[in-house]
Enzyme design. Structure first.
Site, PDB file in Angstrom:
ATOM      1  N   GLY A 199       9.441 -69.067  44.658  1.00 21.60           N
ATOM      2  CA  GLY A 199       9.552 -68.790  43.236  1.00 21.60           C
ATOM      3  C   GLY A 199      10.313 -67.535  42.888  1.00 21.60           C
ATOM      4  N   SER A 200      10.055 -67.074  41.691  1.00 23.66           N
ATOM      5  CA  SER A 200      10.801 -66.010  41.034  1.00 23.66           C
ATOM      6  C   SER A 200      10.615 -64.639  41.668  1.00 23.66           C
ATOM      7  CB  SER A 200      10.356 -65.941  39.571  1.00 23.66           C
ATOM      8  OG  SER A 200      10.854 -64.795  38.941  1.00 23.66           O
ATOM      9  N   THR A 201      11.647 -63.811  41.516  1.00 22.73           N
ATOM     10  CA  THR A 201      11.567 -62.420  41.971  1.00 22.73           C
ATOM     11  C   THR A 201      10.524 -61.637  41.186  1.00 22.73           C
ATOM     12  OG1 THR A 201      13.377 -61.814  40.492  1.00 22.73           O
ATOM     13  CG2 THR A 201      13.954 -62.324  42.779  1.00 22.73           C
TER      14      THR A 201
END
Length: 134
Positions: A61-63
């Site tokens: 997923g996202s940073t």
């Protein structure tokens, strides 16, 4: 039994393990206010990671996940340590900015929820102390 990997951090930590066999996204997968796994696809959905040694294969997923890990830590709801088979940049950065000891490159198939382990990040070691709830 001792498992060998690579560590980040300096603090030796001992505690109860909670194991997910699925990749984990901290953004949308963990509530930073409660430390509860909220990802509907997770095999540990509804479980708390607060004060436990969190074990999972890799992040996804996202940073922004790094900042969720930081928020968990700041709220006192974060894991005591993280053991991950494959530490990608999101999990690594999150552990570093949160001061959470991390061990990577470990065969997590040897670990089961409820076990008691000691991790030594400087040595890259995970020592199984008690089998727990098998």
């Amino acid at each position: 039994m001792k498992l060998k990997g690579k560590g980040i951090g300096k603090v030796v930590v001992e505690g109860e393990v909670i194991v997910s066999r699925k990749p984990l996204s901290f953004l949308g997968g963990v509530d930073p206010e409660t430390g509860t796994i909220t990802d509907p696809e997770s095999d540990i959905k509804g479980e708390s990671i607060t004060g436990k040694i969190l074990v999972f294969p890799k992040g996804k997923g996202s940073t922004v996940g790094s900042y969720i890990l930081y928020a968990l830590s700041k709220n006192g709801k974060g894991p005591k340590a993280i053991i991950v088979e494959e530490a990608e940049p999101i999990v690594t950065a999150g552990a570093i900015i949160s001061g959470i000891p991390l061990i990577t490159n470990v065969d997590i198939s040897k670990l089961k929820t409820g076990m008691r382990v000691r991790i030594n990040p400087q040595e890259g070691e995970v020592e199984i102390l008690a089998e727990g709830n098998l």
